[in-house]
Enzyme design. Structure first.
Site, PDB file in Angstrom:
ATOM      1  N   SER A 146      -7.222   9.428  -9.917  1.00 33.01           N
ATOM      2  CA  SER A 146      -7.423   9.013  -8.527  1.00 33.01           C
ATOM      3  C   SER A 146      -6.544   9.775  -7.528  1.00 33.01           C
ATOM      4  O   SER A 146      -6.862   9.852  -6.353  1.00 33.01           O
ATOM      5  CB  SER A 146      -7.194   7.511  -8.387  1.00 33.01           C
ATOM      6  OG  SER A 146      -5.876   7.196  -8.781  1.00 33.01           O
ATOM      7  N   ASP A 393       0.378  -0.544  -2.349  1.00 31.37           N
ATOM      8  CA  ASP A 393       0.020   0.653  -3.109  1.00 31.37           C
ATOM      9  C   ASP A 393       1.022   1.755  -2.752  1.00 31.37           C
ATOM     10  O   ASP A 393       0.984   2.314  -1.656  1.00 31.37           O
ATOM     11  CB  ASP A 393      -1.416   1.062  -2.746  1.00 31.37           C
ATOM     12  CG  ASP A 393      -1.845   2.376  -3.395  1.00 31.37           C
ATOM     13  OD1 ASP A 393      -1.005   3.035  -4.049  1.00 31.37           O
ATOM     14  OD2 ASP A 393      -3.037   2.737  -3.240  1.00 31.37           O
ATOM     15  N   HIS A 396      -1.010   6.028  -4.206  1.00 28.10           N
ATOM     16  CA  HIS A 396      -1.913   6.932  -3.483  1.00 28.10           C
ATOM     17  C   HIS A 396      -1.315   7.293  -2.124  1.00 28.10           C
ATOM     18  O   HIS A 396      -0.227   6.815  -1.795  1.00 28.10           O
ATOM     19  CB  HIS A 396      -3.290   6.264  -3.347  1.00 28.10           C
ATOM     20  CG  HIS A 396      -3.870   5.907  -4.674  1.00 28.10           C
ATOM     21  ND1 HIS A 396      -3.776   4.635  -5.199  1.00 28.10           N
ATOM     22  CD2 HIS A 396      -4.490   6.660  -5.594  1.00 28.10           C
ATOM     23  CE1 HIS A 396      -4.342   4.627  -6.400  1.00 28.10           C
ATOM     24  NE2 HIS A 396      -4.771   5.845  -6.674  1.00 28.10           N
TER      25      HIS A 396
END
Ligand SMILES: *[C@@H]1O[C@H](CO)[C@@H](O)[C@H](O)[C@H]1NC(C)=O
Ligand SMILES: *[C@@H]1O[C@H](CO)[C@@H](O)[C@H](O)[C@H]1NC(C)=O
Ligand SMILES: *[C@@H]1O[C@H](CO)[C@@H](O)[C@H](O)[C@H]1NC(C)=O
Ligand SMILES: *[C@@H]1O[C@H](CO)[C@@H](O)[C@H](O)[C@H]1NC(C)=O
Ligand SMILES: *[C@@H]1O[C@H](CO)[C@@H](O)[C@H](O)[C@H]1NC(C)=O
Ligand SMILES: *[C@@H]1O[C@H](CO)[C@@H](O)[C@H](O)[C@H]1NC(C)=O
Ligand SMILES: *[C@@H]1O[C@H](CO)[C@@H](O)[C@H](O)[C@H]1NC(C)=O
Length: 417
Positions: A146, A393, A396
Site C-alpha cells: 500500500s 494512521d 501511509h
C-alpha cells in the site's frame, strides 16, 4: 556570491586609500595602487575560475546525469510554499480517500509545502509533460504494497494534472490498477503483491489475514503480469515486519499437501528477495526495462523517538524533525542492508536495479501521515474517538505530500537528469 566579492574588493581598496592620503611620497601611492590592482586581479581570476568550474559541472551533468553524480538522498527539507504543492488535492481526479487528508478535515496544511533539498545539488523540478513524452507508448508499473500504491496515486495526480478529463482513464482488474494517458498511449500501473512473492495476502481487497503464509520461492503468478514493462518500481517491507513468517513449500491450491516452516527475519526476507532477483535476472530484457527499488518507508508510531511524549504517535504533529541524520525506529537497517546486498549481487551479474533511498528523508517527516484525517474502513468506536491516537494512521502519507518527492527522485532517474 559576486556581490559579496565586490563588497570585499571595495572594502580592501578603501583600506588602502587613507594610508596614501596627504602629501606622502608618491612611492607609497604607487605601492598602494599596485596592491589595489593585485587585489582586483586576484578576484577576477577567482571569478573566472569559478565560471570554469561551473561550466565543468554543467558539462558533467549532461554527460553522466545529475542523479549519478550527486547523492540525491542526503539533504534537508526546506519550507517552500511558492513551488509546492505540485498539484491540488481537490483537483486530482483519482485521489484516494485513504490519503486525502484535507478532505477528511486536516486543518494544518503545512505538510504540503516542503521541498527536498539535496546537499550537493538541486532536485530537478517535476515536469509532467516531459515525463509523459518519455512514457509515450510505454508502461510504468509499480509493484508492491500500500505504500507503493500511495506513490502510484501520487504519480497519477502529478501527471494527471496536465491531462484533460477526457484523455485519461483508470481501471482496476484484480491485482492490477491501470491509469492511462490516452494521447500518449502511456500507462502508469499499480500491481498489488505486498510481499512480492506469493502469499495468502495477495487478494487486492480482502488481504488482512491473521495467519500470514508466504511462498518464498514462488513469484511467477505475479511477475508474468509485469515482466515486460518498460519501467518497474518495486517495494516490499512493512508486511515482513515481524519476528518470523510461516513459509509454505507447496501450493495454496492444495495447502494440506504442503510443508510449512516458520522462518525468522531477516532470513525469510532475503529468501524472497533472492527469488525476485533470480526471476528478474532470467526474464527481464535489459535493453528495454529499467528497474527501481524503493527503500523502506518509515512509520512514526513512537513519539518518544523524536523527543515527544511516550505513548503518543504521529497524531497532532505539524512539523518535520529538524535534527540532521535523525533515524527513528520505523525502518529496519538490517532489512535495508539485505536489499542493498541483493541489489549489489544482481549488479555483479549485469542487472542494474537503482535503489531510491527514501528512508532517511521520509523519517524526518513525522507530520506527513494522515493520522485520523482519512477514510477508515472499519467503524471507529466512541471510545476510540475519545482517544484519537488509537486510530491514527502513521504509516501511509497524505497527498499532496512526501510521496510526491519520492516520485520527483524517480523522475530524475527516468529522465536521466
Ligand atoms: C540512505 O540514505 C541515507 C542518507 O543519505 C544514508 O545514511 C544511508 O546509508 C542510505 N542507505 C543505503 C542503503 O544506501
Ligand atoms: C507562505 O508562508 C509564509 C510564512 O508562513 C506566509 O507569510 C505566506 O503568506 C505564505 N504564502 C503563500 C502563497 O501561501
Ligand atoms: C516541460 O517539458 C516540456 C516537454 O519536454 C517542455 O516543452 C516544457 O517547456 C517544459 N516546461 C518547463 C516549465 O520546463
Ligand atoms: C501502445 O503502448 C503499448 C505498450 O504499453 C505498445 O505495445 C503498443 O504498441 C502501443 N501502441 C501504439 C499504437 O504505438
Ligand atoms: C482482467 O484481467 C484478466 C487476466 O489478466 C484478463 O483476461 C481480462 O480480460 C481482464 N479484464 C478486463 C476487463 O480488462
Ligand atoms: C541488447 O543490446 C545489445 C547491444 O545492442 C545486443 O548485443 C543484445 O543482443 C541485446 N539483447 C537483447 C536480449 O535484446
Ligand atoms: C488504545 O491503545 C492502547 C494500547 O494499544 C490500549 O491499551 C487501549 O485499550 C486503547 N484504547 C482505546 C480506546 O482503543
Amino acid at each position: 556570491m559576486a556581490k559579496k566579492q565586490k563588497q570585499q574588493q571595495q572594502h580592501q581598496v578603501m583600506q588602502q586609500v587613507p594610508s596614501v592620503g596627504g602629501i606622502r611620497s608618491s612611492f607609497q601611492s604607487l605601492v598602494a595602487l599596485l596592491i589595489a590592482i593585485l587585489v582586483v586581479a586576484t578576484i577576477y581570476i577567482r571569478q573566472s575560475n569559478e565560471q570554469l568550474f561551473q561550466y565543468w559541472t554543467t558539462y558533467d551533468k549532461t554527460i553522466s546525469g545529475l542523479s549519478s553524480s550527486c547523492n540525491l538522498f542526503a539533504g534537508k527539507w526546506v519550507f517552500d510554499n511558492r513551488s509546492y504543492p505540485l498539484y491540488k488535492e481537490k483537483e486530482c481526479t483519482f485521489m484516494s480517500d485513504q490519503l486525502a487528508c484535507e478532505k477528511f478535515g486536516r486543518k494544518d496544511l503545512n505538510y504540503q509545502f516542503w521541498r527536498w533539498q539535496p546537499h550537493q545539488c538541486d532536485l530537478p523540478r517535476f515536469n509532467a509533460t516531459a515525463l509523459l513524452e518519455k512514457l509515450r507508448n510505454k508502461r510504468l508499473v509499480y509493484v508492491g504494497d500500500s505504500l507503493n500504491r500511495n506513490q502510484w496515486v501520487s504519480m497519477v495526480c502529478l501527471v494527471g494534472s496536465v491531462i484533460s478529463p477526457t484523455f485519461k482513464t483508470i481501471h482496476n482488474n484484480g491485482s492490477i490498477n491501470i491509469f492511462k494517458a490516452i494521447e500518449y498511449n502511456a500507462t502508469i500501473e499499480f500491481y498489488w503483491s505486498p510481499l512480492l512473492v506469493e502469499s495468502n495476502s495477495d487478494d487486492p481487497i480482502s488481504h488482512r489475514v491473521p495467519d500470514r503464509i508466504v511462498r518464498v520461492q514462488a513469484i511467477e503468478k505475479h511477475a508474468r503480469h509485469w515482466t515486460d514493462a518498460d519501467y518497474l518500481v518495486f517495494n516490499t517491507y512493512l508486511w515482513w515486519r515481524r519476528r518470523q513468517m510461516k513459509v509454505l513449500w507447496g501450493s495454496f491450491e492444495s495447502p494440506e499437501d504442503g510443508v510449512y516452516k516458520a522462518v525468522k527475519l531477516p532470513r525469510v526476507y532475503e529468501m524472497a528477495l533472492q527469488t525476485w532477483a533470480q526471476w528478474l535476472e532470467v526474464h527481464v530484457d535489459r535493453n528495454k526495462t529499467q528497474l527501481f527499488f524503493m527503500s523502506m518507508s518509515p512509520t512514526h508510531q513512537k513519539a518518544n523517538k523524536w523527543g515527544g511524549i511516550k505513548g503518543e504517535n504521529c497524531y497532532s504533529e505539524t512539523e518535520p524533525v529538524t535534527e540532521e541524520g535523525y533515524a527513528g525506529d520505523g525502518a529496519s537497517p538490517r532489512m535495508m542492508h539485505v536489499v542493498d546486498s541483493v541489489l549489489g549481487e544482481l549488479k555483479t551479474r549485469g542487472l542494474n536495479v537503482q535503489m531510491i533511498n527514501i528512508t532517511q528523508l521520509s523519517d524526518y517527516r513525522k507530520e506527513g501521515h494522515p493520522s485520523i484525517y482519512r477514510k477508515h474502513w472499519e467503524t471507529i468506536t466512541e471510545e476510540q474517538l475519545l482517544n484519537p491516537k488509537n486510530y491514527s494512521d502513521c504509516i501511509h502519507w497524505c497527498l499532496p505530500g512526501v510521496p510526491d518527492v519520492w516520485n520527483e527522485l524517480l523522475y530524475a532517474y527516468i529522465l536521466e537528469l
